[in-house]
Design an enzyme around this catalytic site. Sequence first.
Site, PDB file in Angstrom:
ATOM      1  N   CYS A  61       0.859  -1.184   0.000  1.00  0.00           N
ATOM      2  CA  CYS A  61       0.000   0.000   0.000  1.00  0.00           C
ATOM      3  C   CYS A  61       0.897   1.235   0.000  1.00  0.00           C
ATOM      4  O   CYS A  61       1.772   1.367   0.867  1.00  0.00           O
ATOM      5  CB  CYS A  61      -0.906  -0.017   1.231  1.00  0.00           C
ATOM      6  N   CYS A  64       0.286   3.323   3.491  1.00  0.00           N
ATOM      7  CA  CYS A  64       0.753   2.906   4.819  1.00  0.00           C
ATOM      8  C   CYS A  64       1.846   1.839   4.809  1.00  0.00           C
ATOM      9  O   CYS A  64       2.387   1.516   5.863  1.00  0.00           O
ATOM     10  CB  CYS A  64      -0.425   2.411   5.656  1.00  0.00           C
ATOM     11  N   CYS A  79      -7.526  -5.381 -18.787  1.00  0.00           N
ATOM     12  CA  CYS A  79      -8.501  -4.374 -18.377  1.00  0.00           C
ATOM     13  C   CYS A  79      -7.863  -2.989 -18.242  1.00  0.00           C
ATOM     14  O   CYS A  79      -8.564  -1.996 -18.133  1.00  0.00           O
ATOM     15  CB  CYS A  79      -9.190  -4.778 -17.071  1.00  0.00           C
ATOM     16  N   CYS A 110      -7.394  -1.246   1.770  1.00  0.00           N
ATOM     17  CA  CYS A 110      -6.238  -1.722   2.518  1.00  0.00           C
ATOM     18  C   CYS A 110      -6.697  -2.169   3.903  1.00  0.00           C
ATOM     19  O   CYS A 110      -7.448  -1.459   4.578  1.00  0.00           O
ATOM     20  CB  CYS A 110      -5.201  -0.605   2.634  1.00  0.00           C
ATOM     21  N   HIS A 116      -8.814   3.188  -0.285  1.00  0.00           N
ATOM     22  CA  HIS A 116      -9.387   2.584  -1.489  1.00  0.00           C
ATOM     23  C   HIS A 116      -8.251   2.132  -2.407  1.00  0.00           C
ATOM     24  O   HIS A 116      -7.339   2.904  -2.708  1.00  0.00           O
ATOM     25  CB  HIS A 116     -10.266   3.613  -2.211  1.00  0.00           C
ATOM     26  N   HIS A 119     -11.332  -2.478  -7.056  1.00  0.00           N
ATOM     27  CA  HIS A 119     -12.510  -3.337  -6.914  1.00  0.00           C
ATOM     28  C   HIS A 119     -12.145  -4.784  -7.224  1.00  0.00           C
ATOM     29  O   HIS A 119     -11.118  -5.043  -7.857  1.00  0.00           O
ATOM     30  CB  HIS A 119     -13.621  -2.859  -7.851  1.00  0.00           C
ATOM     31  N   ASP A 123     -14.299 -12.628 -12.360  1.00  0.00           N
ATOM     32  CA  ASP A 123     -13.968 -13.068 -13.720  1.00  0.00           C
ATOM     33  C   ASP A 123     -12.469 -13.307 -13.890  1.00  0.00           C
ATOM     34  O   ASP A 123     -11.925 -13.182 -14.979  1.00  0.00           O
ATOM     35  CB  ASP A 123     -14.467 -12.051 -14.745  1.00  0.00           C
ATOM     36  N   ARG A 131     -10.664 -11.314  -9.742  1.00  0.00           N
ATOM     37  CA  ARG A 131      -9.786 -10.312 -10.348  1.00  0.00           C
ATOM     38  C   ARG A 131      -9.796  -9.076  -9.456  1.00  0.00           C
ATOM     39  O   ARG A 131     -10.756  -8.339  -9.399  1.00  0.00           O
ATOM     40  CB  ARG A 131     -10.246  -9.934 -11.751  1.00  0.00           C
ATOM     41  N   CYS A 133      -8.812  -5.709  -9.272  1.00  0.00           N
ATOM     42  CA  CYS A 133      -8.481  -4.671 -10.248  1.00  0.00           C
ATOM     43  C   CYS A 133      -8.043  -3.433  -9.458  1.00  0.00           C
ATOM     44  O   CYS A 133      -8.872  -2.720  -8.898  1.00  0.00           O
ATOM     45  CB  CYS A 133      -9.718  -4.397 -11.097  1.00  0.00           C
TER      46      CYS A 133
END
Length: 146
Positions: A61, A64, A79, A110, A116, A119, A123, A131, A133
Amino acid sequence: MAGHNNNPYYSRTDSTHLNLTNPEWKKILPGDIYYIAREKGTERAFTGKYWDTDTKGTYYCAVCGNPLFKSDAKFASSCGWPSFFEAMKPGSVRYEQDNSHGMQRTEVLCGRCDSHLGHIFDDGPPPTHQRFCMNSAVLEFEPEKK
């Protein structure tokens, strides 16, 4: 860690959950990271630095320092964002329902700082068929040492 001199909460070893307010984070995070991590933004597809990286190592992350994903779980999903089929360990990430923008999705945050990351979708490839993403801007990568 280099580049985190203004962030006293950054650690790749401390797993203590962080409870900072967005105004507190805004004082110490760069604008692009703050926008995605705390305002639940996203980067444009195919623009992030890790979307097509295949180097072996670990993803952390950027807010942090929490370890999130191993490169062994990364796959080319086409994607436009870095995609993984599993998190590094239980608790690395957590999930929340996201019904924004007229969609029903599962947000990935996290597990340490609640930022954030992106998502998760159903699939992905075996064995998990998931996945993750993720946004490159909220990830940091450390290559394996040879």
